[in-house]
Design an enzyme around this catalytic site. Sequence first.
Site, short mmCIF file in Angstrom:
data_model
loop_
_atom_site.label_atom_id
_atom_site.label_comp_id
_atom_site.label_asym_id
_atom_site.label_seq_id
_atom_site.Cartn_x
_atom_site.Cartn_y
_atom_site.Cartn_z
N ASP A 101 -1.35 -0.85 6.06
CA ASP A 101 -1.50 -0.26 7.39
C ASP A 101 -2.91 -0.24 7.91
O ASP A 101 -3.12 0.19 9.06
CB ASP A 101 -0.98 1.19 7.35
CG ASP A 101 -1.91 2.09 6.54
OD1 ASP A 101 -2.51 3.01 7.13
OD2 ASP A 101 -2.06 1.87 5.33
N ASP A 136 -0.23 5.24 0.91
CA ASP A 136 -0.51 6.20 1.98
C ASP A 136 -0.68 5.49 3.31
O ASP A 136 -1.48 4.57 3.45
CB ASP A 136 -1.79 6.97 1.67
CG ASP A 136 -1.65 7.88 0.46
OD1 ASP A 136 -0.52 8.29 0.15
OD2 ASP A 136 -2.68 8.18 -0.19
N ASP A 160 0.87 -1.17 0.00
CA ASP A 160 0.00 0.00 0.00
C ASP A 160 0.91 1.23 0.00
O ASP A 160 2.13 1.11 0.21
CB ASP A 160 -0.89 -0.05 1.24
CG ASP A 160 -1.73 1.20 1.39
OD1 ASP A 160 -2.41 1.58 0.43
OD2 ASP A 160 -1.69 1.81 2.48
#
Length: 226
Positions: A172, A17, A15
Site C-alpha cells: 500500500d 499493515d 505487506d
Amino acid sequence: MSAHPSPEAPAIVFDLDGTLVDSAPDICAVANAVLAGEGAAPLTLAEARGYVGSGADMFVRRMRAARGLPDAEHDRLLAAFLDRYEGAVEHSALYPGVLDALALLTARGHALGVCTNKPIGPTRTVLAHFGLAHRFAAVLGGDSLAVRKPDPAPLLAVFAELGAPGGLYVGDSEVDAETADRAGVPFLLFTEGYRKAPVETLTHAAAFAHFDRLAPLVEARASRSA
C-alpha cells in the site's frame, strides 16, 4: 513450510499493515499509552497512519520528534512501545474482501507469503487473531533479518522460502513500491492503505481499491505471461 508455485499461479507476497489489516487504530492506542506515561499529548489517528511503514523503531522516532521527546529516551520508549504492541489487536480490522481474496488465491494454487516491517511477534499475533496464519507459507517481519524494507532482501527471502524465483508483491505504500522495484518484481498497489504520495507517483503494475479486484488482476497478469 515451502511451496513450488507454477508459472500459471505465481507466488504472491503481501505487506501487512495498511494492506491486509487496518492496524493504525491499535498502533495509535499503543503510542498514546506510551505518550501518556511521559505526560505528552496523544497522537491523532492521522499522525499515527503517517508514521506507519518503516518499522517500530522509526515509528517511535517519528512519535518522539512530533512530541519533542529527547533522543536519549529512545531505547526506553521503544521498549515500552514494543511491550504493549505485542498483543495489540483490539481495534484492528481486515480490509473488506481480504478473507475471500486469500481463499480464492489459495484455491487457484498461489503460494502466499507476508513481508512486513512490523516486528515478527506482533505480525504473528495479528495473523493468528484474524485466522490468517494458515494462509501464508512464509512470513518475515521487520526484525526477522538484519535489514528491512525498502531493502529488497526480506522480500526476496520470502519468495525463496516459497520456492519461487519471484512473483507478485502486494502493498500500500511508497516503501512497498520501492521494495518491489528494487527486488525486480511486479507491484500491485492497494490504494486504500497508508500511502502518502499520489498513486501515479508510485511505480506499480496495477492498482486496486477493493480486494475483490485482486484475483482478476493476478489472473490477467498470469494470462499475459503465459
